[in-house]
Write a protein that holds these residues in place. Structure first.
Motif, short mmCIF file in Angstrom:
data_model
loop_
_atom_site.label_atom_id
_atom_site.label_comp_id
_atom_site.label_asym_id
_atom_site.label_seq_id
_atom_site.Cartn_x
_atom_site.Cartn_y
_atom_site.Cartn_z
N LEU A 794 0.82 -1.20 0.00
CA LEU A 794 0.00 0.00 0.00
C LEU A 794 0.86 1.26 0.00
CD1 LEU A 794 -2.88 1.11 0.06
CD2 LEU A 794 -2.75 1.13 2.56
N ARG A 795 1.98 1.22 0.74
CA ARG A 795 2.86 2.39 0.74
C ARG A 795 3.37 2.71 -0.66
NH1 ARG A 795 8.41 3.23 1.37
NH2 ARG A 795 8.81 1.03 1.83
N ARG A 796 3.69 1.66 -1.40
CA ARG A 796 4.17 1.87 -2.77
C ARG A 796 3.07 2.42 -3.67
NH1 ARG A 796 7.73 -3.70 -3.69
NH2 ARG A 796 9.56 -3.02 -2.47
N GLU A 797 1.83 1.99 -3.42
CA GLU A 797 0.71 2.48 -4.24
C GLU A 797 0.42 3.94 -3.93
OE1 GLU A 797 -2.68 -0.02 -3.78
OE2 GLU A 797 -1.55 -1.85 -4.16
N ILE A 798 0.56 4.30 -2.65
CA ILE A 798 0.32 5.70 -2.27
C ILE A 798 1.37 6.59 -2.88
CG2 ILE A 798 0.31 7.30 -0.31
CD1 ILE A 798 -0.93 5.07 1.35
N GLY A 799 2.61 6.10 -2.94
CA GLY A 799 3.69 6.87 -3.54
C GLY A 799 4.19 7.96 -2.62
N ARG A 800 4.30 9.16 -3.12
CA ARG A 800 4.88 10.25 -2.35
C ARG A 800 4.03 10.54 -1.12
NH1 ARG A 800 3.42 15.70 -5.85
NH2 ARG A 800 1.16 15.47 -5.77
N GLY A 801 4.67 11.07 -0.10
CA GLY A 801 3.96 11.44 1.11
C GLY A 801 4.37 10.61 2.30
N ILE A 802 4.51 9.31 2.13
CA ILE A 802 4.96 8.44 3.21
C ILE A 802 6.35 7.94 2.82
CG2 ILE A 802 4.47 6.38 4.56
CD1 ILE A 802 1.55 6.82 4.09
N ASP A 803 7.35 8.46 3.50
CA ASP A 803 8.73 8.36 3.01
C ASP A 803 9.31 6.96 3.06
OD1 ASP A 803 8.68 11.06 2.53
OD2 ASP A 803 9.44 11.56 4.53
N ASP A 804 9.07 6.21 4.13
CA ASP A 804 9.75 4.93 4.27
C ASP A 804 8.90 3.97 5.08
OD1 ASP A 804 10.00 5.83 6.93
OD2 ASP A 804 11.97 6.70 6.51
N ALA A 805 9.44 2.76 5.28
CA ALA A 805 8.69 1.72 6.00
C ALA A 805 8.41 2.12 7.43
CB ALA A 805 9.48 0.41 5.95
N ALA A 806 9.36 2.82 8.08
CA ALA A 806 9.15 3.25 9.46
C ALA A 806 7.97 4.21 9.57
CB ALA A 806 10.42 3.90 10.01
N ALA A 807 7.86 5.12 8.59
CA ALA A 807 6.74 6.06 8.58
C ALA A 807 5.42 5.32 8.39
CB ALA A 807 6.93 7.10 7.48
N MET A 808 5.42 4.29 7.54
CA MET A 808 4.21 3.50 7.32
C MET A 808 3.84 2.75 8.59
SD MET A 808 1.94 2.90 5.04
CE MET A 808 0.64 1.74 4.57
N ASP A 809 4.84 2.18 9.28
CA ASP A 809 4.57 1.48 10.53
C ASP A 809 3.95 2.42 11.57
OD1 ASP A 809 5.63 -0.78 9.42
OD2 ASP A 809 7.57 -0.63 10.42
N ALA A 810 4.48 3.64 11.65
CA ALA A 810 3.95 4.61 12.60
C ALA A 810 2.51 4.98 12.27
CB ALA A 810 4.83 5.86 12.63
N ALA A 811 2.23 5.14 10.97
CA ALA A 811 0.86 5.47 10.55
C ALA A 811 -0.10 4.33 10.88
CB ALA A 811 0.84 5.77 9.05
N CYS A 812 0.32 3.11 10.64
CA CYS A 812 -0.54 1.95 10.94
C CYS A 812 -0.77 1.82 12.45
CB CYS A 812 0.08 0.68 10.39
SG CYS A 812 0.06 0.58 8.58
N ALA A 813 0.24 2.18 13.24
CA ALA A 813 0.07 2.14 14.69
C ALA A 813 -1.01 3.13 15.14
CB ALA A 813 1.39 2.46 15.39
N VAL A 814 -1.03 4.30 14.51
CA VAL A 814 -2.07 5.29 14.82
C VAL A 814 -3.44 4.74 14.43
CG1 VAL A 814 -2.97 7.59 14.26
CG2 VAL A 814 -0.52 7.26 14.62
N LEU A 815 -3.53 4.09 13.28
CA LEU A 815 -4.81 3.54 12.83
C LEU A 815 -5.27 2.39 13.72
CD1 LEU A 815 -4.30 3.58 8.94
CD2 LEU A 815 -5.58 5.19 10.36
N GLU A 816 -4.31 1.59 14.21
CA GLU A 816 -4.67 0.54 15.15
C GLU A 816 -5.24 1.13 16.43
OE1 GLU A 816 -2.58 -3.47 15.47
OE2 GLU A 816 -0.92 -2.12 14.95
#
Length: 849
Positions: A794-816
């Motif tokens: 999903l991060r790759r599909e979103i493209g720009r805006g979410i810089d790396d895997a750590a940023a994606m993990d942090a975003a998913c933690a907020v959603l959890e």
């Protein structure tokens, strides 16, 4: 257990146990960088002080969702000591499996005596307990996790495992363990107390005994069921899709917001302190009093007095006009009622013994879709006066922009046109120019520029009249310039001759006609060039005042010091607000620019993500001078087919522009001071005292906004008084005083709009990167209708805006944390490789509007 005061039968609560060797509570907490400082703050309208967390790095308010605003224990303790704060606290994270329990007013601070019911519960001695900072409360730290906060003030019990911080005193209760341990008996007893004492309020008059007949089915919006067997979820979805059918019944005073299609109930209307509004929108419900998400069923139970979730759900179905059987209701089933109340009240996770992998979803916090911002207050166009109200509404519709942008722009324009012609005066020695600095916050497509352009175009007639004699003035200037050049050449020839003949004493002074005349400036009120020298020249040539209007103001902020002015640009900007005399020294010109009354209003836009950069600059009062406007964007874009009748509004601005300056004792041009009437002064003084008290208990940039509030009221009252005068053709003489009505309306605008808007804007500037990324991910999930996803893909599909895997993990933690997704890690094959980061999506996300 008789001392409990309620029936209690112990049953084991299934908690998520923590691993690791026991250690003292303080030693365990001290290992983590989750510490903040705190201080007592008493909000206006509230007797009980609050304890907001303080960022140990800068002393500003901290967010309990942004780890960058926390620190080590040593940092928090040093901050509290150096700044004279009240103490330190620890931020709870769900993954650490610590439940914080607050028990208020259960201990005598003088004798240390604890109320009998709590003494009995503490007698279980299962986990660490300590005395609260006031000495009147008890804090219990237990090992485990709860799905949702439990708050019951009547029972004196609050429980949290995330989203809050705990004040830590280390004042251990005698007999309690030193470690944080599981405490199933203590938790069960406290929850039993909540159930026994939880109030059942009387249904208000707004909930009639005889429910109305269902509305015609064609007027009902039926969202697709998120879960065909989930009656409560389906009712909540239907209620969010049909807010107009039931919200005004519960809250007759609620104001509908056209931009969001929802409602805002202010903290004042709820009898709460500021910053505790209730926002009900099609995207979800946010109760800022609890800082937690809510549902339609919760709202009917909490504010309508429904005794249980079944009653609340039935009531919603009747008012919406939907047959409850069509939403999954089958029969009067005690199990169904128990399920509803469990969902509504958020009891301990896993208490029903079900496996987490197959358990039903809890109601998510859908405010993540809008970054968790506070709901915006509502701009009331009646403040402008009845004649301008209709124009403002049509202008906003024509620009496909929120009404706020038009109304606030009109205030800024009117203030700048008044400029130095009229200054409000309160009492014997307080006067200020009426100019305002208004900042419109919104995305590039939110309608800021069309709204501003529609308002500033009202200046065309006024500026045309002002420039009527400009051409003749230019001709006169050119003629005088030729005469000056000729006179100067003759004088210079005389000087040279005297010098040659040794007659220095005969050298004459340069005649007045030899001095080069000043070039006339084309009269105008609106300017766009923000350089100090250009603005200074314009201000000197237009003594009545100016309006600096720019589509984007961040360039103006960024320009301070850009042109080698050694900080004078920012100093000049600060002086633009006060109307005092000012001189600008110029390198290429020996004579400085002298301005008798430097009064320049500001109107412009800025994007939300640019606000934070402005707030991180030096706090010299520049930001505090601003009145903020950040409404929700329009739900849909529309193109107006009708021309907005602007003649009346244009006449108002033209009439204001004709007000002349007065004369001072020396016969020089000076502002005419318009005094507040005696009752108006009393009203402003009372408001100023209340604001000063709030400001003393507030830190950070919002404290600066409070500090300027009384001055903003004084300025707004002058603007309103003259706006109202200018809208009525039958009133020939301009106001000679500022009425109590004008001051009262200005106070209402500050209390109900500009101060709450400042809280929204300034608070949004502190939203963490993880929260912003979580919004991006949630919107992508909703847009694609995904029921599950892989974080990496999903991060790759979103493209720009979410810089790396750590940023994606942090975003998913907020959603959890928000209950929107839950992790379902899987591996490809039988190996021991790293598990794929797969997630399930709460179906309720796709029912959100």
């Amino acid at each position: 257990m008789a001392d409990l005061g309620f029936d209690f039968e112990f049953r084991e609560y299934l908690l998520y146990a923590g691993d690791g060797e026991p250690m003292s509570a303080f030693d365990e907490l001290r290992q983590h960088r989750q510490w903040v400082a705190w201080k007592y703050v008493t909000r206006a309208g509230s007797e009980k002080p609050t304890k907001p967390p303080i960022n140990p790095h800068n002393g500003l308010f901290a967010s309990t969702s942004d780890p960058n605003q926390w620190g080590a224990y040593e940092e928090a303790a040093a901050c509290a000591k150096s700044r004279g704060l009240s103490g330190v606290g620890f931020v709870l994270l769900k993954e650490q499996r610590i439940i914080g329990i607050d028990l208020d007013n259960v201990r005598d601070p003088q004798t240390g005596e604890i109320v009998p019911w709590l003494k009995a519960i503490l007698g279980f001695a299962e986990t660490y307990s300590e005395v609260s900072p006031s000495g009147r409360g008890i804090r219990i730290l237990a090992r485990g996790v709860i799905d949702r906060a439990v708050v019951c003030h009547d029972a004196q019990v609050e429980m949290y495992s995330s989203g809050r911080y705990l004040t830590i005193t280390q004042a251990q209760i005698d007999g309690s363990p030193v470690s944080i341990l599981q405490a199933p008996k203590m938790l069960a007893a406290l929850l039993a107390r909540v159930e026994a004492i939880k109030p059942t309020p009387v249904m208000p008059a707004a909930l009639p005994t005889v429910l109305p007949q269902p509305v015609h089915p064609s007027t009902v919006t039926m969202p697709p069921p998120a879960n065909c067997g989930d009656f409560f979820q389906n009712v909540n979805d239907a209620a969010l899709a049909n807010l107009d059918a039931w919200v005004p019944v519960l809250f007759s005073f609620a104001k509908r917001q056209a931009s969001t299609g929802g409602y805002r109930i202010t903290s004042k209307q709820l009898g709460r302190s500021l910053q505790e509004d209730l926002g009900i929108t099609p995207q979800g419900i946010r109760d800022f009093g609890l800082e937690s998400p809510s549902t339609s069923i919760n709202v009917v139970m909490d504010f309508g007095g429904a005794p249980d979730a079944i009653t609340a759900a039935k009531w919603l179905c009747e008012w919406i006009g939907i047959d409850r059987e069509s939403l999954g209701y089958q029969r009067e089933d005690p199990a169904l009622a128990a399920l509803g109340n469990t969902m509504a009240e958020g009891l301990l996770a896993g208490t029903d013994g079900t496996d987490a992998a197959t358990s039903a979803w809890n109601s998510p916090d859908l405010s993540v879709l809008s970054n968790g911002r506070r709901p915006p207050p509502t701009f009331d166009p009646v403040w402008l006066g009845a004649p301008l109200k209709s124009w403002a509404e049509l202008q906003a519709k024509g620009a496909s922009a929120p009404l706020d942008y038009v109304g606030v722009s009109m205030l800024s324009l009117a203030a700048a046109v008044l400029g130095n012609a009229r200054w409000p005066q309160a009492g014997a020695g307080w006067w200020e120019p009426p100019i305002l600095w208004c900042v419109l916050v919104g995305s590039p497509s939110s309608g800021k520029s069309p709204a501003m352009s529609g308002v500033t175009s009202l200046l065309e007639e006024a500026e045309r009249l002002m420039a009527k004699n400009h051409d003749q003035g230019v001709s006169d200037y050119e003629a005088k310039k030729i005469i000056a050049v000729s006179a100067k050449e003759k004088w210079e020839a005389t000087v040279r001759l005297c010098e040659k003949e040794g007659r220095r004493n005969d050298i004459p002074d340069m005649p007045p006609e030899a001095k080069e005349p000043s070039e006339p400036i084309c009269p105008k009120i609106k300017v766009g060039d923000a350089t100090t020298e250009k603005l200074g020249l314009m201000a000197a040539g237009m003594p009545n005042g100016l309006l600096l209007a720019r589509d984007e103001l961040d360039g103006w902020y960024a320009s301070f010091g850009r042109y080698g002015s050694a900080g004078t640009d920012r100093a000049f900007a600060l002086e633009m607000y006060g109307g005092r005399s000012y001189s600008i020294e110029r390198v290429k010109h020996p004579a400085p620019i002298r301005i008798d009354h430097l009064s320049i209003g500001v109107l412009g836009g800025i994007q939300p993500d640019k606000v934070a950069a402005i707030l991180t600059s030096v706090d010299d009062g520049l930001v505090a001078r601003c009145l903020w406007c950040f409404p929700e964007p329009m739900a849909t874009f529309s193109i107006s087919r009708d021309t907005v009748p602007a003649a009346a509004a244009r006449a108002v601005i033209t009439r204001l522009s004709k007000l002349p300056m007065g004369l001072n004792e020396a016969g020089e041009s000076a502002p005419v001071r318009v005094a507040l009437e005696r009752e108006a002064v009393d009203l402003l003084e009372k408001f100023g005292q209340e604001i000063a008290e709030r400001a003393r208990e507030t830190t950070g940039v919002f404290a600066g906004a409070l500090g300027k509030a009384r001055g903003h009221v004084l300025r707004l009252s002058c603007v309103l008084e003259h706006l109202w005068w200018a809208t009525w053709d039958g009133v020939s003489s301009p106001p000679t005083g500022i009425s109590k009505r004008a001051v009262s309306t200005a106070i209402e605008m500050m209390d109900e709009y500009f101060l709450p808007m400042a809280e929204r804007v300034l608070g949004d500037a502190t939203i963490s990167v993880a929260e912003r990324d979580a919004t991006t991910v949630a919107r992508e999930l909703k847009k694609k209708g995904l029921s599950s996803f892989n974080a990496r893909s999903l991060r790759r599909e979103i493209g720009r805006g979410i810089d790396d895997a750590a940023a994606m993990d942090a975003a998913c933690a907020v959603l959890e944390e928000a209950g929107i997704v839950r992790a379902r890690p899987t591996r490809n094959g039988p190996g021991k490789g790293r598990a794929a980061k797969n997630y399930e999506v709460n179906p309720a996300l796709h029912g959100a509007r």
